[in-house]
Design a protein around this motif. Structure first.
Motif, PDB file in Angstrom:
ATOM      1  N   TYR A  86       3.768   9.311   9.051  1.00 34.08           N
ATOM      2  CA  TYR A  86       3.627   9.625   7.633  1.00 34.08           C
ATOM      3  C   TYR A  86       4.527  10.815   7.321  1.00 34.08           C
ATOM      4  CZ  TYR A  86      -0.336   6.416   7.332  1.00 34.08           C
ATOM      5  OH  TYR A  86      -1.117   5.296   7.344  1.00 34.08           O
ATOM      6  N   GLU A  87       4.658  11.105   6.049  1.00 34.60           N
ATOM      7  CA  GLU A  87       5.562  12.168   5.615  1.00 34.60           C
ATOM      8  C   GLU A  87       4.922  13.542   5.869  1.00 34.60           C
ATOM      9  OE1 GLU A  87       4.264   9.739   3.563  1.00 34.60           O
ATOM     10  OE2 GLU A  87       5.898   8.419   4.230  1.00 34.60           O
ATOM     11  N   ALA A 118       0.874  -1.163   0.000  1.00 36.44           N
ATOM     12  CA  ALA A 118       0.000   0.000   0.000  1.00 36.44           C
ATOM     13  C   ALA A 118       0.915   1.217   0.000  1.00 36.44           C
ATOM     14  CB  ALA A 118      -0.864  -0.004   1.253  1.00 36.44           C
ATOM     15  N   SER A 119       0.534   2.239  -0.748  1.00 35.78           N
ATOM     16  CA  SER A 119       1.399   3.422  -0.788  1.00 35.78           C
ATOM     17  C   SER A 119       0.577   4.699  -0.827  1.00 35.78           C
ATOM     18  CB  SER A 119       2.300   3.370  -2.032  1.00 35.78           C
ATOM     19  OG  SER A 119       1.517   3.467  -3.196  1.00 35.78           O
ATOM     20  N   GLY A 120       1.273   5.784  -0.570  1.00 35.67           N
ATOM     21  CA  GLY A 120       0.685   7.099  -0.742  1.00 35.67           C
ATOM     22  C   GLY A 120       1.017   7.590  -2.149  1.00 35.67           C
ATOM     23  N   VAL A 129      -6.104   3.999   4.889  1.00 39.14           N
ATOM     24  CA  VAL A 129      -5.371   2.995   4.109  1.00 39.14           C
ATOM     25  C   VAL A 129      -6.174   1.691   4.080  1.00 39.14           C
ATOM     26  CG1 VAL A 129      -3.263   1.569   4.090  1.00 39.14           C
ATOM     27  CG2 VAL A 129      -3.100   4.018   4.583  1.00 39.14           C
ATOM     28  N   ALA A 157      -0.690  11.356  -1.061  1.00 36.42           N
ATOM     29  CA  ALA A 157       0.349  11.624  -0.054  1.00 36.42           C
ATOM     30  C   ALA A 157       0.085  12.958   0.654  1.00 36.42           C
ATOM     31  CB  ALA A 157       1.722  11.623  -0.723  1.00 36.42           C
ATOM     32  N   THR A 165      -3.286   3.923  -1.715  1.00 37.62           N
ATOM     33  CA  THR A 165      -4.435   3.903  -0.796  1.00 37.62           C
ATOM     34  C   THR A 165      -4.898   5.305  -0.423  1.00 37.62           C
ATOM     35  OG1 THR A 165      -2.864   3.705   1.008  1.00 37.62           O
ATOM     36  CG2 THR A 165      -3.921   1.672   0.233  1.00 37.62           C
ATOM     37  N   ASN A 166      -4.051   6.283  -0.668  1.00 36.65           N
ATOM     38  CA  ASN A 166      -4.369   7.671  -0.285  1.00 36.65           C
ATOM     39  C   ASN A 166      -3.447   8.585  -1.070  1.00 36.65           C
ATOM     40  OD1 ASN A 166      -2.368   6.310   1.720  1.00 36.65           O
ATOM     41  ND2 ASN A 166      -1.859   8.482   1.776  1.00 36.65           N
ATOM     42  N   VAL A 202       4.947   6.640  -2.240  1.00 33.03           N
ATOM     43  CA  VAL A 202       5.770   6.570  -1.034  1.00 33.03           C
ATOM     44  C   VAL A 202       5.206   5.521  -0.080  1.00 33.03           C
ATOM     45  CG1 VAL A 202       4.512   8.502   0.077  1.00 33.03           C
ATOM     46  CG2 VAL A 202       6.825   7.933   0.833  1.00 33.03           C
ATOM     47  N   GLY A 203       6.117   4.812   0.567  1.00 36.32           N
ATOM     48  CA  GLY A 203       5.675   3.789   1.515  1.00 36.32           C
ATOM     49  C   GLY A 203       6.775   3.436   2.484  1.00 36.32           C
ATOM     50  N   MET A 204       6.509   2.405   3.279  1.00 32.71           N
ATOM     51  CA  MET A 204       7.419   2.043   4.380  1.00 32.71           C
ATOM     52  C   MET A 204       7.864   0.585   4.294  1.00 32.71           C
ATOM     53  SD  MET A 204       5.113   3.779   7.374  1.00 32.71           S
ATOM     54  CE  MET A 204       4.331   5.387   7.154  1.00 32.71           C
ATOM     55  N   LEU A 244      -3.775  12.180   7.139  1.00 29.29           N
ATOM     56  CA  LEU A 244      -3.590  10.781   6.735  1.00 29.29           C
ATOM     57  C   LEU A 244      -3.825   9.856   7.939  1.00 29.29           C
ATOM     58  CD1 LEU A 244      -2.375  12.142   4.293  1.00 29.29           C
ATOM     59  CD2 LEU A 244      -0.388  10.677   4.483  1.00 29.29           C
TER      60      LEU A 244
HETATM   61  N1  HPA Z   1       2.951   7.251   3.213  1.00 31.78           N
HETATM   62  C1  HPA Z   1       3.707   6.203   3.588  1.00 31.78           C
HETATM   63  N2  HPA Z   1       3.270   4.966   3.579  1.00 31.78           N
HETATM   64  C2  HPA Z   1       2.021   4.744   3.175  1.00 31.78           C
HETATM   65  C3  HPA Z   1       1.161   5.777   2.781  1.00 31.78           C
HETATM   66  C4  HPA Z   1       1.661   7.115   2.808  1.00 31.78           C
HETATM   67  O1  HPA Z   1       0.972   8.087   2.465  1.00 31.78           O
HETATM   68  N3  HPA Z   1      -0.029   5.214   2.434  1.00 31.78           N
HETATM   69  C5  HPA Z   1       0.116   3.871   2.616  1.00 31.78           C
HETATM   70  N4  HPA Z   1       1.348   3.580   3.062  1.00 31.78           N
END
Ligand code: HPA
Length: 271
Positions: free
Chosen positions: A186-187, A110-112, A244, A231, A228-229, A203-205, A239
């Motif tokens: 989050y960032e 999952a990422s932003g 997410v 950023a 998922t969203n 962006v993700g972790m 956030l």
């Molecule tokens: N930032 C970092 N990791 C994430 C995000 C995000 O916006 N959404 C899902 N994982």
């Protein structure tokens, strides 16, 4: 990796009843909230806590099981640096896959969305990454049995697999660059602007340590990210992990359908 890593890997490997299971050549790691595909496939479930030396997962939405299907090995859940694990822990599952004979790894997350042309719920093929975790899982003495000291990363995400995935999906899947930070915060909006300037689209972790390990071990990688969203700073809303999870829940069926098509295609290629 620490000097005891090879021993640790052997211990983990020996706790898998590998001779009772058919070990496929393709594996998939399901990211945050994307674990439901695990129930779409029949097979033998092996929870992480049955594997000696495996850390415990702590994040909601990460189940922590392997499922040995007929054609595919599924890993639902993963270990994150932000949980306080070392990168040895984070990449141990990938090494285990390598030892089991996995040749192709589909890795999802999952990422932003940093790229403003993306929308929440969209699936993006990862074409490259930027490692901003500040460390690397391969730091330590090199064990030649695993791979070379300085692994090439020019095709960390196989072009060939991306093309195959796009064809299989029957849709114009976009491609983007994934930047990994440690989290768990989050960032900030300023960090997101910086990420955009340096060429990141998402962006993700997670993912980056595992992909470095896979490339080191000669495993071909296909990366698929679920945005998922948007950023931080792109929209006015804060956030949250709930958002997410909501998005992954909403796209769960589409995600499973996409994975199914792609895996079918990859398995046909491996035949
Ligand atoms: N930032 C970092 N990791 C994430 C995000 C995000 O916006 N959404 C899902 N994982």
């Amino acid at each position: 990796m620490k000097d005891n890593f090879a021993g640790r890997l052997n211990t983990a490997f020996n706790s898998i009843p590998a001779d009772e299971l058919k070990i496929p050549s393709v594996a998939i790691i399901l990211g945050s909230g994307l674990g439901s595909y695990v129930s779409a496939v029949e097979g033998t479930v092996l929870p992480f806590d049955r594997i000696k030396g495996f850390p415990k997962t702590t994040v909601e939405g990460h189940k922590g099981v392997y499922k040995f299907g007929r054609d595919i090995l599924i890993q639902a859940g993963r270990f994150h640096f932000y949980e306080g694990y070392g990168l040895d822990d984070v990449v141990l599952p990938v090494f285990l896959m390598w030892k089991l004979g996995i040749k192709t790894l589909v890795i999802t997350n999952a990422s932003g969305g940093v790229n403003e042309s993306y929308g929440a719920g969209e699936f993006i093929l990862i074409k490259d990454h930027i490692n901003l975790i500040g460390t690397n899982p391969l730091i330590g003495s090199n064990n030649k049995e695993f791979g070379v000291r300085f692994p090439d990363m020019t095709q960390a995400y196989s072009k060939h697999l991306r093309e195959a995935a796009r064809e299989a999906s029957g849709s114009e899947l976009k491609e983007g660059v994934y930047a990994a930070l440690t989290g768990p915060s989050y960032e900030t909006p300023a960090e997101i602007r910086m990420l955009r300037v340096i060429g990141a689209d998402m962006v993700g972790m997670s993912t980056v340590p595992e992909v470095i390990a896979a490339n080191y071990l000669g495993i071909e990688v296909l990366g698929i990210s679920c945005v998922t969203n948007m950023a931080a700073g792109i929209l006015d809303t804060p956030l949250s992990h709930e958002e997410v999870m909501e998005t992954t829940k909403r796209v769960e069926k589409d995600f499973s359908a996409l994975i199914e098509k792609i895996l079918f295609r990859l398995l046909k290629e491996n035949d």
